[in-house]
Design an enzyme around this catalytic site. Structure first.
Site, mmCIF file in Angstrom:
data_model
loop_
_atom_site.group_PDB
_atom_site.id
_atom_site.type_symbol
_atom_site.label_atom_id
_atom_site.label_comp_id
_atom_site.label_asym_id
_atom_site.label_seq_id
_atom_site.Cartn_x
_atom_site.Cartn_y
_atom_site.Cartn_z
ATOM 1 N N HIS A 1 16.224 27.534 24.767
ATOM 2 C CA HIS A 1 16.618 27.570 23.505
ATOM 3 C C HIS A 1 18.256 27.025 23.507
ATOM 4 O O HIS A 1 18.463 26.207 21.536
ATOM 5 C CB HIS A 1 16.884 29.347 22.890
ATOM 6 C CG HIS A 1 17.046 29.542 21.768
ATOM 7 N ND1 HIS A 1 15.679 30.092 21.167
ATOM 8 C CD2 HIS A 1 18.749 29.576 21.725
ATOM 9 C CE1 HIS A 1 17.253 29.952 19.898
ATOM 10 N NE2 HIS A 1 17.936 29.805 19.939
ATOM 11 N N GLU A 2 19.101 27.383 23.828
ATOM 12 C CA GLU A 2 19.797 26.169 23.673
ATOM 13 C C GLU A 2 20.393 25.101 23.609
ATOM 14 O O GLU A 2 21.301 24.702 22.995
ATOM 15 C CB GLU A 2 21.604 27.178 24.400
ATOM 16 C CG GLU A 2 21.797 28.690 24.689
ATOM 17 C CD GLU A 2 21.910 29.465 22.932
ATOM 18 O OE1 GLU A 2 22.825 28.782 22.493
ATOM 19 O OE2 GLU A 2 21.483 30.717 22.836
ATOM 20 N N HIS B 1 19.743 24.005 20.605
ATOM 21 C CA HIS B 1 20.482 23.410 19.560
ATOM 22 C C HIS B 1 21.027 22.222 20.074
ATOM 23 O O HIS B 1 21.095 21.372 18.838
ATOM 24 C CB HIS B 1 21.198 24.816 19.324
ATOM 25 C CG HIS B 1 20.930 26.307 18.983
ATOM 26 N ND1 HIS B 1 20.622 26.065 17.976
ATOM 27 C CD2 HIS B 1 20.609 26.900 19.840
ATOM 28 C CE1 HIS B 1 19.805 27.256 17.419
ATOM 29 N NE2 HIS B 1 20.280 27.758 18.381
ATOM 30 N N GLU C 1 17.384 29.203 14.017
ATOM 31 C CA GLU C 1 16.942 30.053 14.711
ATOM 32 C C GLU C 1 15.393 30.139 15.439
ATOM 33 O O GLU C 1 14.999 29.876 16.699
ATOM 34 C CB GLU C 1 18.030 31.453 15.153
ATOM 35 C CG GLU C 1 18.689 31.639 14.987
ATOM 36 C CD GLU C 1 19.598 31.449 16.727
ATOM 37 O OE1 GLU C 1 19.011 31.421 17.282
ATOM 38 O OE2 GLU C 1 20.372 30.932 16.743
#
Length: 327
Positions: free
Chosen positions: A131-132, A135, A202
């Site tokens: 997930h990071e 980003h 998100e």
């Protein structure tokens, strides 16, 4: 291109807000001073805000030799994401959480908490890391660090102007009342911009991160655990710097459970539902929830990383709370 335009648009909006605050505090001269301050803040945000965020959250850089299994996981997932392996940091807090920062994929960092490494299994940690990385790949991290820096700077500017007698300038149509209003309204306006950007990114990072890890159900499980545990365990550094809260995968502060104007994150239930729908579309079945399973493993039977305990790189300190399952 879209993320670049969005970042420049955000910079323009926050710079304009800076000038409005300056005008109501010091009139025309205050507006020009605020404009100059905004330019300096823009430059600082681009080159140094990532370092500032890591320092404010007490994130400690770790070497590959200290956490080899974690580095291996980040390496493999970064390859799947098609980006360089970011620097790895660890945050000293029992609250499970994580964030990414950096102005581009070539200058990025992933920070995970000791609580995340201790309380989530291997699949879930990998899903959070993915997930990071999503980003970082989409360059959300630049937007995130800029908004965090500006939100704090705007609040400081408003309070600074009031403290030094702002609002008495003849160019200011509202006088002291205008300065007083800015103390309360400017931080709220900055927060609204910050939260609006945070919620939309998100959902996208959840989707892209699930694609990188190949395990949307692990991310759904991780989000559920983090959301539950974050409400019980205080992240001291995040509480001291609430403008940074939107950078974490789950809001590290108390409250804010709904998709309302002032929430830093989407509702966790909505995020989990989206991931479950994605798993159904991909026909992903969670047949074996054991920690050993994950797309980074060479074999389904490979044991989860462990054995040696993780210790904070502080010489001579032996704190049981700093230990985790990563060697």
């Amino acid at each position: 291109m879209y993320n670049t335009l969005r970042t420049f648009g955000l910079l323009a909006a926050l710079t304009a807000l800076f000038m409005v605050v300056g005008y109501f505090i010091g009139g025309s001269s205050g507006m020009m001073m605020a404009f100059g301050f905004a330019l300096l803040t823009n430059l600082f945000s681009y080159w140094n805000s990532d370092k500032m965020v890591l320092r404010m959250q007490n994130a400690v850089p770790v070497e590959r030799s200290q956490v080899p299994q974690l580095y291996e996981m980040v390496d493999i997932l970064s390859q799947k994401a098609g980006i360089p392996t970011p620097a790895v940091y660890v945050i000293q807090t029992d609250q499970p959480n994580a964030f990414a920062t950096g102005r581009n994929p070539q200058n990025a960092a992933v920070a995970v908490s000791t609580g995340l490494l201790q309380q989530l299994d291997t699949r879930e940690v990998a899903a959070v890391v993915a997930h990071e990385l999503a980003h970082i790949r989409s360059r959300d991290t630049l937007t995130m660090t800029i908004t965090a820096t500006f939100a704090g700077a705007i609040s400081a500017l408003a309070q600074f102007g009031l403290f030094f007698g702002g609002g008495n300038n003849r160019d200011n149509p509202l006088g002291g009342i205008g300065a007083l209003l800015m103390v309360f309204l400017a931080p709220v306006a900055a927060m609204i911009v910050q939260m609006a950007v945070s919620r939309t990114r998100e959902y996208e990072a959840d989707k892209d991160g699930a694609a990188i890890s190949g395990d949307p159900l692990a991310l759904a499980s991780a989000l559920a655990k983090i959301a539950t545990l974050a409400g019980r365990q205080v992240n001291v550094q995040a509480e001291r710097n609430p403008a940074m809260a939107h950078m974490y995968i789950i809001n590290p502060l108390s409250g804010q459970r709904m998709d309302n104007l002032f929430s830093t994150h989407p509702d966790t239930g909505n995020r989990i539902a989206q991931l479950q729908q994605l798993a159904a579309q991909l026909q992903v079945v969670d047949k074996d929830p054991r920690p050993a399973r994950g797309p980074w493993s060479a074999s389904p039977r490979r044991p989860a990383p462990g054995g040696a305990t993780w210790r904070a790189p502080s010489a001579g300190r032996d704190n049981p709370g700093d230990r985790g399952p990563w060697g």
